[in-house]
Design a protein around this motif. Sequence first.
Motif, PDB file in Angstrom:
ATOM      1  N   UNK A  18       0.834  -1.202   0.000  1.00 48.00           N
ATOM      2  CA  UNK A  18       0.000   0.000   0.000  1.00 48.00           C
ATOM      3  C   UNK A  18       0.871   1.255   0.000  1.00 48.00           C
ATOM      4  N   UNK A  19       1.835   1.319   0.926  1.00 51.82           N
ATOM      5  CA  UNK A  19       2.698   2.488   1.003  1.00 51.82           C
ATOM      6  C   UNK A  19       3.528   2.646  -0.255  1.00 51.82           C
ATOM      7  N   UNK A  20       4.444   1.731  -0.479  1.00 51.67           N
ATOM      8  CA  UNK A  20       5.300   1.799  -1.660  1.00 51.67           C
ATOM      9  C   UNK A  20       4.605   1.353  -2.938  1.00 51.67           C
ATOM     10  N   UNK A  21       3.696   0.399  -2.813  1.00 53.60           N
ATOM     11  CA  UNK A  21       3.113  -0.250  -4.000  1.00 53.60           C
ATOM     12  C   UNK A  21       4.243  -0.724  -4.906  1.00 53.60           C
ATOM     13  N   UNK A 241       0.358   4.414  -8.188  1.00 50.74           N
ATOM     14  CA  UNK A 241      -0.153   5.074  -6.988  1.00 50.74           C
ATOM     15  C   UNK A 241       0.622   4.572  -5.767  1.00 50.74           C
ATOM     16  N   UNK A 242       0.963   5.501  -4.863  1.00 51.23           N
ATOM     17  CA  UNK A 242       1.636   5.113  -3.628  1.00 51.23           C
ATOM     18  C   UNK A 242       1.288   6.108  -2.530  1.00 51.23           C
ATOM     19  N   UNK A 243       1.494   5.705  -1.285  1.00 48.30           N
ATOM     20  CA  UNK A 243       1.190   6.538  -0.111  1.00 48.30           C
ATOM     21  C   UNK A 243       2.499   6.775   0.630  1.00 48.30           C
ATOM     22  N   UNK A 244       3.095   7.964   0.532  1.00 52.01           N
ATOM     23  CA  UNK A 244       4.469   8.163   0.995  1.00 52.01           C
ATOM     24  C   UNK A 244       4.669   8.251   2.499  1.00 52.01           C
ATOM     25  N   UNK A 245       3.588   8.363   3.256  1.00 50.42           N
ATOM     26  CA  UNK A 245       3.704   8.387   4.725  1.00 50.42           C
ATOM     27  C   UNK A 245       2.761   7.366   5.334  1.00 50.42           C
ATOM     28  N   UNK A 246       3.269   6.536   6.201  1.00 51.47           N
ATOM     29  CA  UNK A 246       2.450   5.652   7.038  1.00 51.47           C
ATOM     30  C   UNK A 246       2.826   5.903   8.491  1.00 51.47           C
ATOM     31  N   UNK A 247       1.916   6.495   9.265  1.00 56.00           N
ATOM     32  CA  UNK A 247       0.524   6.851   8.963  1.00 56.00           C
ATOM     33  C   UNK A 247       0.434   8.186   8.235  1.00 56.00           C
ATOM     34  N   UNK A 248      -0.788   8.515   7.773  1.00 58.98           N
ATOM     35  CA  UNK A 248      -1.039   9.820   7.179  1.00 58.98           C
ATOM     36  C   UNK A 248      -2.489  10.216   7.417  1.00 58.98           C
ATOM     37  N   UNK A 249      -2.692  11.502   7.710  1.00 60.64           N
ATOM     38  CA  UNK A 249      -4.039  12.035   7.942  1.00 60.64           C
ATOM     39  C   UNK A 249      -4.217  13.393   7.261  1.00 60.64           C
ATOM     40  N   UNK A 250      -3.278  13.829   6.453  1.00 61.05           N
ATOM     41  CA  UNK A 250      -3.246  15.214   5.991  1.00 61.05           C
ATOM     42  C   UNK A 250      -3.807  15.434   4.583  1.00 61.05           C
ATOM     43  N   UNK A 251      -4.332  16.642   4.402  1.00 59.01           N
ATOM     44  CA  UNK A 251      -4.670  17.200   3.092  1.00 59.01           C
ATOM     45  C   UNK A 251      -3.834  18.469   2.983  1.00 59.01           C
ATOM     46  N   UNK A 252      -3.133  18.652   1.860  1.00 56.43           N
ATOM     47  CA  UNK A 252      -2.122  19.707   1.836  1.00 56.43           C
ATOM     48  C   UNK A 252      -2.040  20.393   0.478  1.00 56.43           C
TER      49      UNK A 252
END
Length: 410
Positions: A18-21, A241-252
């Motif tokens: 999920x993070x790196x995919x 698609x990847x999620x660069x921070x685990x955890x993450x809660x931000x909109x920026x």
Amino acid sequence: MNTFQVKLSRYADLILQVGLNLQKGQRLIIHAPISASSFVRDITSKAYDLGAKNVIVDYDDEQLRKIKIEKATDEGLKDFPQWKAKGYLEMAKENMALLNLSAPNPEIFQDSDPSRVALVNKTAGEAMKDFRQYISGGRINWLIAAIPTKEWAKTIFPELSTDDAVSKLWEQIFYTTRVDQEDPVPLWKEHISAMNTRADYLNRRKYKTLHYKGPGTDLTIDLHTQTKWLCAEFINDQEVHFVPNLPTEEVFTIPIKTGVNGTVSSTKPLNYGGNLIQNFSLTFKDGKVVDFQAEQGYEVLKNLLSADEGAPYLGEVALVPHDSPISNTGIVFNNTLFDENASCHIALGNALNICVEKGKNMTKEELDNIGFNDSIIHVDFMIGSGELDIEGERTDGTKEPIFRNGNWAF
């Protein structure tokens, strides 16, 4: 496997899938502290199972850096191995994936000369700047995730024994990354979808200015019409698609470099390069920090702000609800990866060109024309609390609540 091992295995899967995919045939670089070697081996094994071409581990030892800071000559502090900078850049051009396992000792350089620490950080920042553009531009899939160390755990839970503190920190990492749930992957997909919904709303409203009000904070931040709000789901140059921070809660998003005015106060400590900066405030005029205070870490903050021309300007604006999993733990983690996702934050230094429409293909001059900040640093610090209000001003002058009492107002 026991319960801990099950969660640890889920965490490794979450990082890679999920993070790196991580993609089949891709090279993976792991940057990690030497104390994380056992977990690194687990990650490496799973990466090869997923079809990684090669896994290269770049171990870090904070104690060795401290020895260098204390004993090297000034010329030695300015010496960075160019082969390393060139190697990372070469691998980025070949579509590497990067995993950075964050496990800092927040106080390791507390008794070191701040100017010498700053010189080492500046030297590394300048040497790795071209590679960092691949990170800030989301051109490769990368991820920051955490693993406990004894030193870090004890700064959070000083009342516990070392072993209990580490165990407690593992529990918090599993909880905040949703790994304590039976199947965290669909939970993450749902979470990312919710954050994208928030970002889409903000983009539709097309706010030109944000007004922040809270204890010790009265700040306005101007936004350019070509910038956009995102959540922490990126798409690299290969459309992965990847999620660069685990955890993450931000909109920026990013501000106009010269469009920040007023005063802002920190609400959580900032761990910067092994030093804690606490209870600090910054005053901005036309985007630049013109005054600052800090109860602890004043010299560290001073050196940070003078890292280069772009350091005293902002490069990111991030919204995080006070009512969120990390914030609700009530824990100050002394680690930006966690604390920035428990609190609204802003970042000194380099802006993210992914927040600009067609920003990846813009020249430096084109980015400069829309107020894009360029720097060798990018340092997030926390300004959110249950008392923070944020209003958005639209192009016609009308103002709408975005945050009330630290949480979304829509």
